[in-house]
Design an enzyme around this catalytic site. Structure first.
Site, PDB file in Angstrom:
ATOM      1  N   GLN A 131      -4.615  -5.360   6.849  1.00  7.54           N
ATOM      2  CA  GLN A 131      -5.640  -6.281   6.321  1.00  7.54           C
ATOM      3  C   GLN A 131      -5.603  -7.642   6.998  1.00  7.54           C
ATOM      4  OE1 GLN A 131      -7.935  -5.204   4.464  1.00  7.54           O
ATOM      5  NE2 GLN A 131      -7.027  -3.299   3.749  1.00  7.54           N
TER       6      GLN A 131
ATOM      7  N   HIS B 281       0.876  -1.177   0.000  1.00  4.19           N
ATOM      8  CA  HIS B 281       0.000   0.000   0.000  1.00  4.19           C
ATOM      9  C   HIS B 281       0.918   1.233   0.000  1.00  4.19           C
ATOM     10  CE1 HIS B 281      -2.760   2.967   1.882  1.00  4.19           C
ATOM     11  NE2 HIS B 281      -3.739   2.183   1.496  1.00  4.19           N
TER      12      HIS B 281
ATOM     13  N   ASP C 134       3.073  -4.741   8.001  1.00  2.00           N
ATOM     14  CA  ASP C 134       1.861  -3.941   7.851  1.00  2.00           C
ATOM     15  C   ASP C 134       0.684  -4.906   7.991  1.00  2.00           C
ATOM     16  OD1 ASP C 134      -0.442  -2.816   6.835  1.00  2.00           O
ATOM     17  OD2 ASP C 134       0.527  -1.911   5.080  1.00  2.00           O
TER      18      ASP C 134
ATOM     19  N   CYS D 150      -4.828   2.487  -3.656  1.00  2.00           N
ATOM     20  CA  CYS D 150      -3.576   2.988  -3.068  1.00  2.00           C
ATOM     21  C   CYS D 150      -2.456   1.974  -3.213  1.00  2.00           C
ATOM     22  CB  CYS D 150      -3.763   3.349  -1.594  1.00  2.00           C
ATOM     23  SG  CYS D 150      -4.844   4.733  -1.349  1.00  2.00           S
TER      24      CYS D 150
ATOM     25  N   LYS E  69     -10.142  -1.074  10.680  1.00  2.00           N
ATOM     26  CA  LYS E  69     -10.227  -2.291   9.849  1.00  2.00           C
ATOM     27  C   LYS E  69     -10.640  -3.494  10.690  1.00  2.00           C
ATOM     28  CE  LYS E  69      -7.386  -0.428   6.443  1.00  2.00           C
ATOM     29  NZ  LYS E  69      -7.899   0.130   5.210  1.00  2.00           N
TER      30      LYS E  69
HETATM   31  N1  7TS Z   1      -1.700  -0.849   4.592  1.00  2.00           N
HETATM   32  C1  7TS Z   1      -2.649  -1.587   3.993  1.00  2.00           C
HETATM   33  C2  7TS Z   1      -2.330  -2.955   3.518  1.00  2.00           C
HETATM   34  C3  7TS Z   1      -3.934  -1.054   3.831  1.00  2.00           C
HETATM   35  O1  7TS Z   1      -4.865  -1.779   3.255  1.00  2.00           O
HETATM   36  C4  7TS Z   1      -4.204   0.261   4.292  1.00  2.00           C
HETATM   37  C5  7TS Z   1      -5.539   0.909   4.067  1.00  2.00           C
HETATM   38  C6  7TS Z   1      -3.178   0.955   4.935  1.00  2.00           C
HETATM   39  C7  7TS Z   1      -1.944   0.381   5.058  1.00  2.00           C
HETATM   40  C8  7TS Z   1      -3.394   2.303   5.528  1.00  2.00           C
HETATM   41  O2  7TS Z   1      -4.178   2.179   6.652  1.00  2.00           O
HETATM   42  P1  7TS Z   1      -4.716   3.470   7.419  1.00  2.00           P
HETATM   43  O3  7TS Z   1      -5.699   2.923   8.397  1.00  2.00           O
HETATM   44  O4  7TS Z   1      -3.566   4.124   8.062  1.00  2.00           O
HETATM   45  O5  7TS Z   1      -5.365   4.317   6.378  1.00  2.00           O
HETATM   46  N2  7TS Z   1      -6.220   0.417   2.942  1.00  2.00           N
HETATM   47  C9  7TS Z   1      -7.288   0.953   2.312  1.00  2.00           C
HETATM   48  C10 7TS Z   1      -7.886   0.358   1.204  1.00  2.00           C
HETATM   49  O6  7TS Z   1      -7.537  -0.714   0.730  1.00  2.00           O
HETATM   50  N3  7TS Z   1      -8.891   1.147   0.770  1.00  2.00           N
HETATM   51  O7  7TS Z   1      -8.976   2.218   1.577  1.00  2.00           O
HETATM   52  C11 7TS Z   1      -7.976   2.115   2.534  1.00  2.00           C
END
Ligand code: 7TS
Length: 576
Positions: free
Chosen positions: A215, A135, A212, A376, A238
């Site tokens: 997910q 990501h 990370d 992303c 999440k």
């Molecule tokens: N890493 C992964 C694998 C992700 O899916 C996301 C967010 C992030 C990092 C960032 O997480 P945050 O909570 O700091 O924003 N993924 C997504 C997505 O797949 N669609 O919207 C956000």
């Protein structure tokens, strides 16, 4: 019209999904006249009542700042906030509560490590390793850090199934590698990486590992001690908790050595103008008043999640994924993006000849929420040579009926875009026999004969399919119309006393709208274009068919058409 064939697959799971769904109020709502089918769980998950109650309870009963008050409310807030930290520790399997730092989410967790670990341990000539399936949150902080420290960023490639190339990883891990930052479950592909094995390989070369877990957290049991990773980042939203809060796990001995990430209240021990000393872990990394309410509700989410049988959840989600994959695999032109052997809860795909935005828009019309675009993860899209994909992502509250509704809506979307029954008996763009008003009226009359959004949608798509492809010379940055969701090119030039427009987009529904606009405004005098208001658009009844983003895009296109005509008129008047 072809309809979705439901696979006969038997679900073995004994989870009572109907009962679980009762816990999530938003799942009761309707979208566009249909019960919501929420398949955008990888972006964010829905919240159970227990989480909403925890937020409400905090603000209505004991809202107060933490860690500093001696009064009752402050103590209650501190206790609840620190109890939430303990819940996160349990969830991650960390040894010590000091190893759990509250963050705003995965993004902040990664930035914290990139900055703080970078300051302490990375210098010129060192290497940071990431993978092609990351990501953007796990790419950009490392680019910034490498730039700051004179280190080099290396990227481990993926294969055609969307699996990490372990052979390349082995090769690329060297004594120069200071840190490997890798995703546990890819948000664009669903691929599950073998973190235990990866950590062992990295440690053998002396490299630290950040995982990370954005997910993975909602789909796999996590045990940071068994994985032996050095850092693990998660986001509350999440895992059925609120947005704006998350956690970073770090091994204590590393965190102790790392400098603070931000300065402020709460993260200090003693402050004088000559010298300041840091608070102990984890507070050293938590400057300022924290996100107390969401931290507490994050704990409530983990409580809720823990009460469910995690093994049963994993099995059920795998069944859902298999069932969904089977349900749509008969679609003509479908190509799955991400077919890893070990995969979790993400179904990514493209359909040949149909833009992902077009599919997403029709699914929305049917109350089905999916994500379309690059998620992303632009390098992943580049790898598969696609601009974006459609992504359905599942959670345990999704039902078999959700998948059936998704599949039926997708089959309908593909049918609408087939375009093999488009009547092309006349060139619709040859409007020379009509005045501009007559053309408008003809289009309005045609649209008023349609009874529902599906007929209107089909008509727009059919129009889009008659639009000639955008000439290469028009596909330039300077001809892009700002304010559109999709990339829209629009160029105007004079032919005699007429202004001719050439335009096109990558989404078929937008091409349909362009086809309407060009019939009306192209091949007219500049005065006709400038003086003809776009009111006829209102009479087409498109409000049901267009999302706000699309409606704004349409307005931007009309504005641009008028601006071009006005500019050309002025140019002619001044004789240039
Ligand atoms: N890493 C992964 C694998 C992700 O899916 C996301 C967010 C992030 C990092 C960032 O997480 P945050 O909570 O700091 O924003 N993924 C997504 C997505 O797949 N669609 O919207 C956000």
């Amino acid at each position: 019209m072809s309809t979705a064939q439901k696979p006969t697959m038997e679900f073995k799971s004994s989870l009572d999904i109907a009962k679980i769904r009762e816990d999530f109020p938003v799942l009761k709502r309707e979208v566009n006249g249909h019960p919501l089918v929420y398949l955008d769980n990888a972006a964010t998950t829905q919240k159970p009542q227990a989480v909403i109650d925890a937020l409400d309870n905090y603000y209505s009963q004991y809202n107060s700042n933490v860690h500093r008050g001696i009064h009752r409310l402050s103590q209650e807030a501190t206790d609840a906030y620190e109890a939430a930290r303990e819940k996160v520790r349990l969830f991650l399997g960390a040894r010590d509560i000091k190893e759990v730092i509250f963050t705003r989410g995965v993004t902040e967790g990664i930035n914290l490590v990139a900055f703080s670990f970078g300051e302490k341990f990375v210098s010129e000539g060192d290497e940071i390793l990431i993978t092609e399936m990351e990501h953007h949150s796990n790419i950009v902080p490392w680019q910034l850090m490498c730039e700051r420290k004179g280190a080099t960023l290396q990227v481990v490639p993926i294969n055609e199934r969307g699996e990490l190339r372990m052979d390349k990883l082995e090769e690329m891990l060297t004594e120069r590698t200071k840190l490997l930052s890798v995703v546990h479950v890819s948000n664009a592909l669903g691929s599950v990486n073998p973190i235990g094995e990866i950590v062992e390989m990295a440690h053998a070369k002396g490299a630290k590992v950040l995982v990370d877990g954005a997910q993975a957290a909602p789909h796999l049991p996590i045990d940071v001690q068994a994985l032996d990773c050095d850092f693990y980042a998660i986001s509350s939203h999440k895992v059925f908790g609120p947005t704006g809060i998350g956690a970073l796990y770090g091994k204590r001995e590393l965190l102790e050595e790392m400098p603070p990430y931000q300065g402020g209240g709460d993260m200090i021990e003693l402050v004088s103008f000559e010298r300041t000393t840091w608070n102990e872990l984890p507070y050293k990394f938590e400057a300022g008043t924290p996100n107390i309410a969401d931290g507490i509700a994050f704990g409530a989410a983990l409580d809720y999640f823990r009460k469910l049988d995690s093994k049963a959840l994993v099995d059920y989600e795998n069944e859902l994924l298999t069932y969904a994959t089977e349900s749509i695999s008969d679609l003509p032109g479908i190509r799955f993006i991400g077919t890893a052997e070990n995969k979790a809860s993400v179904l990514g795909f493209v359909v040949d000849g149909i833009h992902a935005h077009d599919l997403g828009a029709i699914l929305d019309m049917e109350g089905v929420a999916v994500r379309v675009g690059h998620h992303c993860a632009q390098p992943v899209m580049r790898h598969f040579e696609i601009p974006g994909s459609v992504r359905a992502s599942f959670a345990f509250y999704n039902s078999r009926e959700d998948v059936d509704r998704f599949s039926a809506a997708l089959h309908k979307a593909v049918e609408i875009h087939k375009g093999d029954d488009v009547a092309k008996d006349r060139d619709i763009f040859d409007t020379s026999a009509e005045t501009i008003q007559e053309t408008q009226q003809r289009i309005v009359d045609k649209f008023s004969s349609y009874d529902n959004w599906e007929e209107r949608y089909q008509a727009i798509i059919d129009l889009g399919q008659q639009l000639p492809p955008v000439p290469e010379e028009v596909k330039q940055e300077k001809f892009i119309v700002r304010g559109c969701q999709s990339t829209v090119y629009l160029k105007a030039e004079m032919e005699g006393d007429r202004v001719m427009f050439k335009a096109g987009s990558n989404a078929m529904i937008v091409n349909g709208l362009i086809a309407i606009l060009l019939q009306v405004y192209s091949n007219r005098t500049t005065d006709e274009v400038v003086n003809t208001p776009p009111e006829f658009i209102q009479k087409l009844g498109l409000s049901e068919n267009l999302t706000q983003g699309r409606a704004n895009g349409l307005a931007a296109m009309i504005e641009q058409i008028k601006l071009y005509a006005y500019a050309l008129k002025m140019t002619r008047q001044s004789g240039r």
